[in-house]
Write a protein that holds these residues in place. Structure first.
Motif, PDB file in Angstrom:
ATOM      1  N   GLU A 269       0.805  -1.215   0.000  1.00 30.06           N
ATOM      2  CA  GLU A 269       0.000   0.000   0.000  1.00 30.06           C
ATOM      3  C   GLU A 269       0.843   1.271   0.000  1.00 30.06           C
ATOM      4  O   GLU A 269       0.304   2.372   0.082  1.00 30.06           O
ATOM      5  N   LEU A 270       2.154   1.146  -0.055  1.00 32.25           N
ATOM      6  CA  LEU A 270       3.024   2.317  -0.054  1.00 32.25           C
ATOM      7  C   LEU A 270       2.793   3.124  -1.337  1.00 32.25           C
ATOM      8  O   LEU A 270       2.846   2.580  -2.438  1.00 32.25           O
ATOM      9  N   THR A 271       2.509   4.421  -1.186  1.00 26.75           N
ATOM     10  CA  THR A 271       2.206   5.264  -2.338  1.00 26.75           C
ATOM     11  C   THR A 271       3.050   6.540  -2.305  1.00 26.75           C
ATOM     12  O   THR A 271       3.515   6.972  -1.249  1.00 26.75           O
ATOM     13  N   VAL A 272       3.208   7.141  -3.462  1.00 26.79           N
ATOM     14  CA  VAL A 272       3.964   8.390  -3.591  1.00 26.79           C
ATOM     15  C   VAL A 272       3.127   9.537  -3.057  1.00 26.79           C
ATOM     16  O   VAL A 272       1.930   9.657  -3.369  1.00 26.79           O
ATOM     17  N   GLY A 273       3.765  10.392  -2.250  1.00 27.33           N
ATOM     18  CA  GLY A 273       3.054  11.528  -1.672  1.00 27.33           C
ATOM     19  C   GLY A 273       3.691  12.850  -2.055  1.00 27.33           C
ATOM     20  O   GLY A 273       3.930  13.130  -3.228  1.00 27.33           O
ATOM     21  N   ALA A 274       4.013  13.655  -1.043  1.00 24.16           N
ATOM     22  CA  ALA A 274       4.500  15.011  -1.272  1.00 24.16           C
ATOM     23  C   ALA A 274       5.945  15.027  -1.760  1.00 24.16           C
ATOM     24  O   ALA A 274       6.693  14.068  -1.597  1.00 24.16           O
ATOM     25  N   VAL A 275       6.309  16.154  -2.365  1.00 18.41           N
ATOM     26  CA  VAL A 275       7.685  16.402  -2.787  1.00 18.41           C
ATOM     27  C   VAL A 275       8.231  17.532  -1.917  1.00 18.41           C
ATOM     28  O   VAL A 275       7.625  18.604  -1.826  1.00 18.41           O
ATOM     29  N   GLN A 276       9.365  17.302  -1.265  1.00 15.90           N
ATOM     30  CA  GLN A 276       9.999  18.313  -0.435  1.00 15.90           C
ATOM     31  C   GLN A 276      11.443  18.494  -0.875  1.00 15.90           C
ATOM     32  O   GLN A 276      11.954  17.747  -1.718  1.00 15.90           O
ATOM     33  N   TYR A 277      12.100  19.481  -0.247  1.00 17.49           N
ATOM     34  CA  TYR A 277      13.434  19.851  -0.713  1.00 17.49           C
ATOM     35  C   TYR A 277      14.485  19.845   0.395  1.00 17.49           C
ATOM     36  O   TYR A 277      15.653  20.074   0.127  1.00 17.49           O
ATOM     37  N   ASN A 278      14.086  19.585   1.639  1.00 21.46           N
ATOM     38  CA  ASN A 278      15.032  19.568   2.745  1.00 21.46           C
ATOM     39  C   ASN A 278      14.687  18.396   3.657  1.00 21.46           C
ATOM     40  O   ASN A 278      13.591  18.340   4.215  1.00 21.46           O
ATOM     41  N   ALA A 279      15.637  17.477   3.813  1.00 23.62           N
ATOM     42  CA  ALA A 279      15.377  16.259   4.580  1.00 23.62           C
ATOM     43  C   ALA A 279      15.144  16.551   6.055  1.00 23.62           C
ATOM     44  O   ALA A 279      14.419  15.820   6.736  1.00 23.62           O
ATOM     45  N   ALA A 280      15.745  17.604   6.575  1.00 27.74           N
ATOM     46  CA  ALA A 280      15.563  17.933   7.994  1.00 27.74           C
ATOM     47  C   ALA A 280      14.116  18.304   8.280  1.00 27.74           C
ATOM     48  O   ALA A 280      13.583  18.014   9.358  1.00 27.74           O
ATOM     49  N   PHE A 281      13.446  18.941   7.314  1.00 30.01           N
ATOM     50  CA  PHE A 281      12.051  19.312   7.497  1.00 30.01           C
ATOM     51  C   PHE A 281      11.114  18.155   7.182  1.00 30.01           C
ATOM     52  O   PHE A 281       9.979  18.123   7.660  1.00 30.01           O
ATOM     53  N   ALA A 282      11.567  17.216   6.364  1.00 26.18           N
ATOM     54  CA  ALA A 282      10.709  16.072   5.998  1.00 26.18           C
ATOM     55  C   ALA A 282      10.418  15.213   7.219  1.00 26.18           C
ATOM     56  O   ALA A 282       9.260  14.873   7.498  1.00 26.18           O
ATOM     57  N   GLN A 283      11.470  14.849   7.961  1.00 28.47           N
ATOM     58  CA  GLN A 283      11.354  14.135   9.246  1.00 28.47           C
ATOM     59  C   GLN A 283      10.348  12.981   9.182  1.00 28.47           C
ATOM     60  O   GLN A 283       9.342  12.956   9.868  1.00 28.47           O
ATOM     61  N   VAL A 284      10.636  11.986   8.331  1.00 26.06           N
ATOM     62  CA  VAL A 284       9.727  10.842   8.192  1.00 26.06           C
ATOM     63  C   VAL A 284       9.787   9.929   9.410  1.00 26.06           C
ATOM     64  O   VAL A 284       8.842   9.191   9.682  1.00 26.06           O
ATOM     65  N   VAL A 285      10.905   9.958  10.159  1.00 26.82           N
ATOM     66  CA  VAL A 285      11.037   9.215  11.415  1.00 26.82           C
ATOM     67  C   VAL A 285      11.743  10.120  12.420  1.00 26.82           C
ATOM     68  O   VAL A 285      12.159  11.232  12.088  1.00 26.82           O
ATOM     69  N   GLY A 286      11.906   9.637  13.657  1.00 29.30           N
ATOM     70  CA  GLY A 286      12.602  10.407  14.661  1.00 29.30           C
ATOM     71  C   GLY A 286      14.072  10.602  14.326  1.00 29.30           C
ATOM     72  O   GLY A 286      14.667   9.827  13.572  1.00 29.30           O
ATOM     73  N   ALA A 287      14.664  11.645  14.915  1.00 32.10           N
ATOM     74  CA  ALA A 287      16.053  11.988  14.589  1.00 32.10           C
ATOM     75  C   ALA A 287      17.006  10.842  14.888  1.00 32.10           C
ATOM     76  O   ALA A 287      17.983  10.622  14.159  1.00 32.10           O
ATOM     77  N   GLN A 288      16.759  10.061  15.962  1.00 31.10           N
ATOM     78  CA  GLN A 288      17.651   8.975  16.347  1.00 31.10           C
ATOM     79  C   GLN A 288      17.134   7.596  15.907  1.00 31.10           C
ATOM     80  O   GLN A 288      17.748   6.588  16.253  1.00 31.10           O
ATOM     81  N   ASP A 289      16.035   7.572  15.187  1.00 27.77           N
ATOM     82  CA  ASP A 289      15.533   6.300  14.672  1.00 27.77           C
ATOM     83  C   ASP A 289      16.415   5.810  13.530  1.00 27.77           C
ATOM     84  O   ASP A 289      16.968   6.612  12.763  1.00 27.77           O
ATOM     85  N   LEU A 290      16.522   4.494  13.423  1.00 22.60           N
ATOM     86  CA  LEU A 290      17.379   3.910  12.391  1.00 22.60           C
ATOM     87  C   LEU A 290      16.651   3.802  11.061  1.00 22.60           C
ATOM     88  O   LEU A 290      15.457   3.518  11.005  1.00 22.60           O
ATOM     89  N   VAL A 291      17.402   4.050   9.999  1.00 18.16           N
ATOM     90  CA  VAL A 291      16.883   3.879   8.637  1.00 18.16           C
ATOM     91  C   VAL A 291      17.898   3.059   7.845  1.00 18.16           C
ATOM     92  O   VAL A 291      19.112   3.139   8.068  1.00 18.16           O
ATOM     93  N   VAL A 292      17.383   2.236   6.938  1.00 16.90           N
ATOM     94  CA  VAL A 292      18.236   1.519   5.990  1.00 16.90           C
ATOM     95  C   VAL A 292      18.378   2.404   4.765  1.00 16.90           C
ATOM     96  O   VAL A 292      17.378   2.791   4.141  1.00 16.90           O
ATOM     97  N   VAL A 293      19.608   2.750   4.428  1.00 18.54           N
ATOM     98  CA  VAL A 293      19.875   3.685   3.341  1.00 18.54           C
ATOM     99  C   VAL A 293      20.593   2.960   2.208  1.00 18.54           C
ATOM    100  O   VAL A 293      21.628   2.315   2.429  1.00 18.54           O
ATOM    101  N   ALA A 294      20.021   3.052   1.018  1.00 18.02           N
ATOM    102  CA  ALA A 294      20.666   2.520  -0.185  1.00 18.02           C
ATOM    103  C   ALA A 294      21.150   3.707  -1.013  1.00 18.02           C
ATOM    104  O   ALA A 294      20.357   4.598  -1.348  1.00 18.02           O
TER     105      ALA A 294
END
Length: 309
Positions: free
Chosen positions: A159-184
């Protein structure tokens, strides 16, 4: 005196280096080798599909290669990104799953120009996308997300869908600052320039699905299960005489009472066949009021037993 002070400083540094470092099992420092291998294979397959998509949609020579897959906090990830970039946010309405597809803003503007029929080779100056340009980017990312979903399979929510377009990752904040993300991280060679793109996925749900899929045995890896499925599949069994080839004219001239001689000898058993494959020989018999056949010879069961592990 200077020599004594230098030796004392060296001993202090050695002691500091020898002290144990705390390990937080809730926040592992890196991906396991098995997880890294599985994710690298999936993202590598996605990179090839993404390159073909850009070549077809944005009319640009594209070669995309996976550079590495890593486990980072969101703050660490944000620190590696340019101040201004293209961030396509993807979300799942039924869960907290989020994802980011990030690529340089000039590249996004260049793709839009190409998609609209332009042929400019110079990179446009970075600027915010208009509403129409954002719609074009989201349409392009819909296909990109579909390729990512195909490559990652059950690791990515359907169900993952494309949403908004932003320009600064600090403002996007999809998870908490100390939460782990897998980055490719990917290298994008577009025409005569090379750019960098990234995909970030929340680590907790991704690694949970990855561990579950790794611990689930594959049906194809179990020969006994495959054999059982084959044995339980219905097949059509046919009792037949040896076929004889005739001309179409002979068939059209057939009339009631005509006698057709067959190549099947009178003392030879009939063929028992499955899908035109003869599996045994049989003679005509009876079972109560019904016709039946009596198997007189069959080498199939023995040959299958010899093939079984």
């Amino acid at each position: 005196m200077q020599t004594v002070r230098t030796e004392s400083l060296a001993r202090t540094e050695d002691a500091a280096a020898a002290e144990p470092v705390r390990y937080d099992f809730g926040r592992p420092a890196a991906l396991s080798r098995e997880h890294t291998r599985a994710l690298a294979g999936a993202f590598d397959a996605f990179a090839r599909q993404w390159a073909m998509q850009l070549a077809a949609k944005a009319r640009v020579r594209a070669h995309i290669a996976l550079e590495r897959v890593s486990l980072e906090t969101y703050d660490e990830y944000v620190a590696t990104l340019p101040t201004t970039t293209t961030l396509v946010l993807c979300s799942d309405a039924s869960s907290d799953d989020r994802a980011i597809i990030e690529f340089p803003l000039p590249s996004a503007l260049s793709w839009i120009v190409k998609m609209l029929g332009g042929g400019g080779s110079l990179l446009p100056e970075p600027r915010a996308l208009t509403a129409i340009e954002q719609a074009l980017v989201r349409s392009l990312m819909d296909e990109t997300l579909a390729h990512l979903r195909t490559a990652l399979g059950s690791l990515l929510p359907r169900e993952l869908t494309v949403g908004a377009v932003q320009y600064n990752a600090a403002f996007a904040q999809v998870v908490g600052a100390q939460d782990l993300v897998v980055v490719a991280r990917f290298s994008l060679r577009l025409a005569d320039r090379t750019e960098t793109a990234t995909i970030a996925l929340p680590a907790a749900p991704l690694l949970e699905r990855l561990s579950h899929s790794a611990s689930t045995p594959r049906a194809a890896a179990d020969p006994a299960l495959v054999r059982r499925h084959v044995e339980e599949t219905p097949v059509e069994l046919t009792l037949r005489l040896t076929p004889r080839a005739v001309l179409p004219g002979d068939v059209l001239d057939l009339a009631v009472g005509d006698v057709i001689s067959l190549a099947h000898a009178a003392d030879r058993p009939l063929d028992l066949a499955v899908d035109d494959q003869v599996v045994a020989a049989a003679a005509v018999g009876a079972a109560g009021a019904r016709l039946a056949c009596v198997v007189t010879a069959s080498d199939l069961s023995r040959s299958l037993s010899e093939e079984s592990p």
